[in-house]
Every structure is written in C-alpha cells, then in structure tokens.
Design a protein around this motif. Sequence first.
Motif, PDB file in Angstrom:
ATOM      1  N   MET A   1       8.078   1.893   3.512  1.00 20.52           N
ATOM      2  CA  MET A   1       6.842   1.403   2.895  1.00 20.52           C
ATOM      3  C   MET A   1       5.941   0.840   3.986  1.00 20.52           C
ATOM      4  O   MET A   1       6.414   0.149   4.894  1.00 20.52           O
ATOM      5  CB  MET A   1       7.181   0.322   1.857  1.00 20.52           C
ATOM      6  CG  MET A   1       5.998  -0.385   1.240  1.00 20.52           C
ATOM      7  SD  MET A   1       4.726   0.688   0.544  1.00 20.52           S
ATOM      8  CE  MET A   1       5.477   1.201  -0.994  1.00 20.52           C
ATOM      9  N   ALA A   2       4.667   1.159   3.909  1.00 15.61           N
ATOM     10  CA  ALA A   2       3.724   0.666   4.915  1.00 15.61           C
ATOM     11  C   ALA A   2       2.388   0.383   4.246  1.00 15.61           C
ATOM     12  O   ALA A   2       2.079   0.962   3.202  1.00 15.61           O
ATOM     13  CB  ALA A   2       3.540   1.716   6.007  1.00 15.61           C
ATOM     14  N   ALA A   3       1.617  -0.493   4.849  1.00 16.45           N
ATOM     15  CA  ALA A   3       0.317  -0.827   4.267  1.00 16.45           C
ATOM     16  C   ALA A   3      -0.719  -1.057   5.350  1.00 16.45           C
ATOM     17  O   ALA A   3      -0.431  -1.689   6.371  1.00 16.45           O
ATOM     18  CB  ALA A   3       0.437  -2.085   3.402  1.00 16.45           C
ATOM     19  N   MET A   4      -1.906  -0.514   5.133  1.00 20.70           N
ATOM     20  CA  MET A   4      -3.072  -0.890   5.915  1.00 20.70           C
ATOM     21  C   MET A   4      -3.872  -1.838   5.028  1.00 20.70           C
ATOM     22  O   MET A   4      -4.041  -1.578   3.828  1.00 20.70           O
ATOM     23  CB  MET A   4      -3.890   0.366   6.268  1.00 20.70           C
ATOM     24  CG  MET A   4      -5.163   0.122   7.040  1.00 20.70           C
ATOM     25  SD  MET A   4      -6.536  -0.439   6.033  1.00 20.70           S
ATOM     26  CE  MET A   4      -7.066   1.062   5.247  1.00 20.70           C
TER      27      MET A   4
ATOM     28  N   TYR B   1       2.707  -0.389 -10.182  1.00 24.49           N
ATOM     29  CA  TYR B   1       3.497  -0.926  -9.068  1.00 24.49           C
ATOM     30  C   TYR B   1       2.647  -1.002  -7.795  1.00 24.49           C
ATOM     31  O   TYR B   1       2.666  -2.004  -7.075  1.00 24.49           O
ATOM     32  CB  TYR B   1       4.749  -0.066  -8.836  1.00 24.49           C
ATOM     33  CG  TYR B   1       5.395   0.362 -10.137  1.00 24.49           C
ATOM     34  CD1 TYR B   1       5.881  -0.585 -11.031  1.00 24.49           C
ATOM     35  CD2 TYR B   1       5.453   1.710 -10.499  1.00 24.49           C
ATOM     36  CE1 TYR B   1       6.431  -0.203 -12.241  1.00 24.49           C
ATOM     37  CE2 TYR B   1       6.001   2.094 -11.708  1.00 24.49           C
ATOM     38  CZ  TYR B   1       6.480   1.141 -12.575  1.00 24.49           C
ATOM     39  OH  TYR B   1       7.019   1.519 -13.774  1.00 24.49           O
ATOM     40  N   ALA B   2       1.903   0.101  -7.534  1.00 29.64           N
ATOM     41  CA  ALA B   2       1.021   0.090  -6.353  1.00 29.64           C
ATOM     42  C   ALA B   2      -0.038  -1.003  -6.509  1.00 29.64           C
ATOM     43  O   ALA B   2      -0.364  -1.718  -5.549  1.00 29.64           O
ATOM     44  CB  ALA B   2       0.369   1.456  -6.172  1.00 29.64           C
ATOM     45  N   SER B   3      -0.564  -1.150  -7.733  1.00 31.28           N
ATOM     46  CA  SER B   3      -1.599  -2.166  -7.965  1.00 31.28           C
ATOM     47  C   SER B   3      -1.050  -3.570  -7.712  1.00 31.28           C
ATOM     48  O   SER B   3      -1.709  -4.410  -7.089  1.00 31.28           O
ATOM     49  CB  SER B   3      -2.118  -2.087  -9.407  1.00 31.28           C
ATOM     50  OG  SER B   3      -2.587  -0.790  -9.667  1.00 31.28           O
TER      51      SER B   3
ATOM     52  N   GLY C   1       2.183   7.866  -0.995  1.00 35.92           N
ATOM     53  CA  GLY C   1       1.551   6.550  -0.904  1.00 35.92           C
ATOM     54  C   GLY C   1       1.714   5.807  -2.215  1.00 35.92           C
ATOM     55  O   GLY C   1       1.286   6.286  -3.263  1.00 35.92           O
ATOM     56  N   GLY C   2       2.358   4.654  -2.177  1.00 36.23           N
ATOM     57  CA  GLY C   2       2.479   3.830  -3.383  1.00 36.23           C
ATOM     58  C   GLY C   2       3.464   4.366  -4.397  1.00 36.23           C
ATOM     59  O   GLY C   2       3.292   4.149  -5.605  1.00 36.23           O
ATOM     60  N   ILE C   3       4.525   5.072  -3.950  1.00 34.30           N
ATOM     61  CA  ILE C   3       5.475   5.566  -4.951  1.00 34.30           C
ATOM     62  C   ILE C   3       6.272   4.399  -5.546  1.00 34.30           C
ATOM     63  O   ILE C   3       6.461   3.359  -4.922  1.00 34.30           O
ATOM     64  CB  ILE C   3       6.396   6.687  -4.423  1.00 34.30           C
ATOM     65  CG1 ILE C   3       7.300   6.211  -3.309  1.00 34.30           C
ATOM     66  CG2 ILE C   3       5.580   7.884  -3.982  1.00 34.30           C
ATOM     67  CD1 ILE C   3       8.315   7.265  -2.921  1.00 34.30           C
TER      68      ILE C   3
ATOM     69  N   ASP D   1      17.319   2.427 -13.938  1.00 36.91           N
ATOM     70  CA  ASP D   1      17.889   2.446 -15.284  1.00 36.91           C
ATOM     71  C   ASP D   1      16.817   2.580 -16.353  1.00 36.91           C
ATOM     72  O   ASP D   1      17.081   3.036 -17.458  1.00 36.91           O
ATOM     73  CB  ASP D   1      18.706   1.169 -15.531  1.00 36.91           C
ATOM     74  CG  ASP D   1      19.970   1.148 -14.679  1.00 36.91           C
ATOM     75  OD1 ASP D   1      20.311   2.227 -14.135  1.00 36.91           O
ATOM     76  OD2 ASP D   1      20.588   0.074 -14.525  1.00 36.91           O
ATOM     77  N   GLU D   2      15.607   2.146 -16.011  1.00 38.66           N
ATOM     78  CA  GLU D   2      14.531   2.177 -17.015  1.00 38.66           C
ATOM     79  C   GLU D   2      13.734   3.483 -17.001  1.00 38.66           C
ATOM     80  O   GLU D   2      12.701   3.576 -17.672  1.00 38.66           O
ATOM     81  CB  GLU D   2      13.581   0.999 -16.754  1.00 38.66           C
ATOM     82  CG  GLU D   2      14.211  -0.352 -17.074  1.00 38.66           C
ATOM     83  CD  GLU D   2      13.470  -1.539 -16.452  1.00 38.66           C
ATOM     84  OE1 GLU D   2      13.836  -2.682 -16.738  1.00 38.66           O
ATOM     85  OE2 GLU D   2      12.531  -1.302 -15.660  1.00 38.66           O
ATOM     86  N   ASP D   3      14.179   4.458 -16.196  1.00 32.87           N
ATOM     87  CA  ASP D   3      13.484   5.762 -16.130  1.00 32.87           C
ATOM     88  C   ASP D   3      12.023   5.619 -15.742  1.00 32.87           C
ATOM     89  O   ASP D   3      11.146   6.266 -16.326  1.00 32.87           O
ATOM     90  CB  ASP D   3      13.559   6.493 -17.484  1.00 32.87           C
ATOM     91  CG  ASP D   3      14.892   7.181 -17.667  1.00 32.87           C
ATOM     92  OD1 ASP D   3      15.616   7.329 -16.668  1.00 32.87           O
ATOM     93  OD2 ASP D   3      15.199   7.552 -18.818  1.00 32.87           O
ATOM     94  N   ARG D   4      11.766   4.765 -14.793  1.00 32.49           N
ATOM     95  CA  ARG D   4      10.362   4.571 -14.358  1.00 32.49           C
ATOM     96  C   ARG D   4       9.895   5.768 -13.546  1.00 32.49           C
ATOM     97  O   ARG D   4      10.721   6.515 -13.004  1.00 32.49           O
ATOM     98  CB  ARG D   4      10.278   3.304 -13.508  1.00 32.49           C
ATOM     99  CG  ARG D   4      10.709   2.050 -14.241  1.00 32.49           C
ATOM    100  CD  ARG D   4       9.599   1.577 -15.121  1.00 32.49           C
ATOM    101  NE  ARG D   4      10.027   0.469 -15.961  1.00 32.49           N
ATOM    102  CZ  ARG D   4       9.160  -0.221 -16.691  1.00 32.49           C
ATOM    103  NH1 ARG D   4       7.876   0.053 -16.671  1.00 32.49           N
ATOM    104  NH2 ARG D   4       9.584  -1.205 -17.452  1.00 32.49           N
ATOM    105  N   HIS D   5       8.587   5.917 -13.378  1.00 31.17           N
ATOM    106  CA  HIS D   5       8.085   7.066 -12.621  1.00 31.17           C
ATOM    107  C   HIS D   5       7.847   6.692 -11.163  1.00 31.17           C
ATOM    108  O   HIS D   5       7.648   5.524 -10.831  1.00 31.17           O
ATOM    109  CB  HIS D   5       6.815   7.626 -13.254  1.00 31.17           C
ATOM    110  CG  HIS D   5       5.584   6.808 -12.979  1.00 31.17           C
ATOM    111  ND1 HIS D   5       5.351   5.584 -13.548  1.00 31.17           N
ATOM    112  CD2 HIS D   5       4.531   7.052 -12.174  1.00 31.17           C
ATOM    113  CE1 HIS D   5       4.204   5.110 -13.110  1.00 31.17           C
ATOM    114  NE2 HIS D   5       3.685   5.977 -12.274  1.00 31.17           N
ATOM    115  N   GLU D   6       7.859   7.718 -10.313  1.00 32.03           N
ATOM    116  CA  GLU D   6       7.736   7.497  -8.871  1.00 32.03           C
ATOM    117  C   GLU D   6       6.368   7.874  -8.312  1.00 32.03           C
ATOM    118  O   GLU D   6       5.711   7.080  -7.674  1.00 32.03           O
ATOM    119  CB  GLU D   6       8.790   8.332  -8.119  1.00 32.03           C
ATOM    120  CG  GLU D   6      10.191   7.776  -8.187  1.00 32.03           C
ATOM    121  CD  GLU D   6      10.344   6.452  -7.451  1.00 32.03           C
ATOM    122  OE1 GLU D   6       9.487   6.075  -6.646  1.00 32.03           O
ATOM    123  OE2 GLU D   6      11.352   5.779  -7.714  1.00 32.03           O
TER     124      GLU D   6
END
Length: 494
Positions: free
Chosen positions: A310-313, A132-134, A339-341, A118-123
């Motif tokens: 979603m995955a993380a090393m 978000y990734a941070s 990665g990190g979308i 709803d907030e039109d955030r970016h991917e």
Amino acid sequence: MLDTPTRVAADAPPLSDTQPLDRPVSPRGKRPDLLTVADAKAMSVAEMTELFKDHINPGQLHFMKLLGFHKIKIETASGMYYTDQNGRKILDFFGGFGSLALGHNHPRIIEARKQFQDEDRHEIAIAFMSQYASALAKNLAAIAPGDLDMVFLGSSGSEAMEAAIKVAERAAGPKRPKIVYAANSFHGKTKGVLSLTDSELYRGEFQLTGNTVKVPFGDIDAIRNAFEADPEIGVIVLETIQGGGGIIEAPVEFWQQLRALCDKHDVLWIADEVQCGMGRSGHFFAFEKAGVVPDVTALAKSLGGGKTAMAAMIASRKVYMKAYGTPKTAMIHAQATFGGIGEACVTAIEGLNVMYDEDLIGNAERVGSYLIERLKELQAKYPQIIKDVRGSGFMVGLEFQDFSQTLPALLRPMVALLDDKLKGSLSGFVGAELLRDHDVLVAFTEYNRNVIRLEPPLVCGREHVDQFIAALDAVLGRGIVRIVRDFIGSQTKK
Ligand SMILES: Cc1ncc(COP(=O)(O)O)c(C=O)c1O
C-alpha cells in the motif's frame, strides 16, 4: 469464448511458414506443471535456491550466499521475530527497510483482514467508489499537517513517488519543468523516478530525463544558488531522512529555510517519506520535527501494515487542484487498477489506528533514543571499529571505520577474492556474523557500504535493544582480524 493459448511451448514442433500463427500449440485444458500452495510451503531450501536461480535472479544469489541468507527458510513471523525451518528465532532489526512498523503479523491487522474476507467484501475499486479508499484517504488527510488533503493510493513507494513528481510537475506548469534532487538520493527504480535516484548502479545505462538539477543533500546555499540561477526550476524533491544514503539527516533550520526559499521562488517541495515516515523518526512524518509542511509527500512500506502493498501520495489541495482539478484533467493520473483495493485499504486503516492506540510513534522516540544511547556506549568501547552512530527514533545508522585500505595486509587479498563490493566493509562481515552466531538480522546500505541500517519494527522494546546490543558487543569483541577471518572461514567452508 474461451481463450486459447497461442504462445509456442518449449517442446512444440517448429511452426512451418504455412501454419497460422494463432494455432493453439498445447492441447486445450492440458494442465501445466504447476506447484500448489502446499508445495510452496513445503519447499526445501535447496529447491528454493534452484527456483530462485532459474526464475528470479541468479546473480542475486551471490550476495545471499555472502551474507548467509541462502541457508534460511522463514516459516513464520511474529512481532519482532522470524522463525526459520529449524525453529530458530531471528530478531528483526532490518524491518524490511522500514516496512514493518507494526511488527510481523500484528493480531489486529490479521483480525481486520480475516473479517473483511469472511464478509465477502469487494477488492477492485476501479468502477464504483470505495468506502475503504475514502476512509483511508480521510485518515491520511487527518494525520497530515496543513492542507495536505488530497490522496492518491497505489501499491509501491516508487508508484507514490511517480505520482508525487507528476502532480508537482503539472502544478508547477510547463514553463517550470526542472526538478532539483539530492546527491545520494533514493526515490525508487521505476523509469520516471530513476532520474531522481542518484545511483549509478540503479541507473544502469537507461535513458534518463534531462530536466534535473543535482545538489548536495542538506546544503541550503546550493539550493538557493540553483533557484536563483535557473527560473525554470519548479520542483524540489528530497527524502526527509536519507535511507539508502546511510541515514543522513539535515538540521531543522535547513527545512525551515527550504520552506521559506520554496515560497520565495514559488518552487514546490516534495518530501519523500516512504522510508522515514509512518512514525519511524519519532514523528509521524519526519518533516514535522522542523514544524514545516511540504507541498507534496509520499508514504509506502509500513502503510501496508507489514501485510500488504500500500502506498499513498498526499498533495496539498491547492497543488492537486491545479494539476488535476477539472473534469478535463481529472483522469490524467487517476487510480491505477490496484489503487485503493479493498483489503489493502482496510489493512492500512487498521494499521494507522493501531499506531495511535499503541503509541508506537512515542515508543519509536523513547526506545529509539535508548538504542542510540546503547550504541554510543559501544562506540566508546570500540572507537577503532565504530566511527559514528546517528539517526532519529528507529531510523538509525551505525557507521564503521573504513578498513578498505587499512585491513591487515594478510587479509586483504582473501577478502578481495570473496567479493569486490564487500572488500574492507565491516558492515557485511558483522551483519553476516550477527545472523549466523547471534540470530539477529540487520540491513545494509546501498550507497555507503560501511553503514548498517537499523530499522526495527516500532513495537521494539528495550529488551529487544538489549538483545541486539549484547549480540553486537559479542561480535565486535572478537576484534577486526577475527571478525574478518571468521567471515572468510564461513565462506570457504561451504
Ligand atoms: C525513500 C524511498 N523512496 C522510494 C522508495 C521506493 O519504494 P518501493 O521499493 O516500494 O518502490 C524507497 C524504497 O526503499 C525509499 O526508501
């Protein structure tokens, strides 16, 4: 300029030698025969089956039919249950092989995702840095013990494991290129980690890398001997609890000795926590039970909150900096396109918060122990059927006796006719009957056909365990001959 299609359509006339190859073959703007989202939702089981056969994996349908999956279309899912096209509620003790720690459609996950939209955030996070990734990387570093601080985000367990192998290989250096892995391991099917996945089936006839050394799982002497014999070994990779191998654990002393051995020989330890991590074992990371910290680890599956990929090393800062720590080396294995979308990161951030807010790790430990206790009661009741009950938290293996040689002579040829893989394997028959007659879904095990894997969502309560145990009791109470006969009957009825 608009792109023009250059591929040859199936019904196009053959191209003559003189026609330029880039000639558009379908009229510009002609709409292919596309299904809509509404079409997808409304599809019948028969249509689904046809499309699966025509476009996804015709051979796999064989197994779906054996297990009774081919009659089911899931319409909705919530918490511990799927609901099918007939309104039947199916209790999920499969849990997507560990992908559903939060259960289906956890309301906080849904809400976080809706708000984000709803907030039109970016991917896509490939140009600018992503808040978000941070934040997700910071959360994972806060949860991970020791100096496991550096995070690479991807979208599958295989991708995280590829990243784990690469960071460790670079940190170990070109003079230590060999990697130790365990018998019956599963680390994914992509080309790199395939060489560390101990499955003839998955390896097909692909070319593998030659720099690997196989040891039995949990055998510290074998690892010591390997390290002492070969100074080129720089990395060891192990699932902390083997999933595909049939829920196999090693004692805490093994992990402590492994840590000491790796330190002594300067070998980097990668703990694959793709399946057993995210609280499933009753600890966030299963290795925490032993009070030791690996050099690199990997998460996936439930990190996506049951809603996204979603995955993380996660690598120690020391290892990461050695591998990619300078401007010259930084881009060797930087984030891939997805990665990190955005929404996937937000989902994972919310999911991690939910895990702690709802004490899901504690629940896995408490209710998981209850599940094991109830299964052991069934083992005492049916010792001729249940061979072993094992596991930690909600990563539980139920091993049946191997009947491949001892099935009643009358039934053996009938079972063999049905399928070579299921022959004499009670887990297939019991699983199919749990689903058909008792609305319960369980998971099978790649490398040990006698083991049913139980990996329910961590939101599982005692009442769900009781429902599952009552269903299993009812199936096992029929006795082996009837279980097998019923199964054969269900297959020949179709
Ligand atoms: C321990 C382990 N590692 C890696 C993988 C690969 O994950 P993915 O299927 O997401 O590529 C899996 C998947 O089952 C797994 O169980």
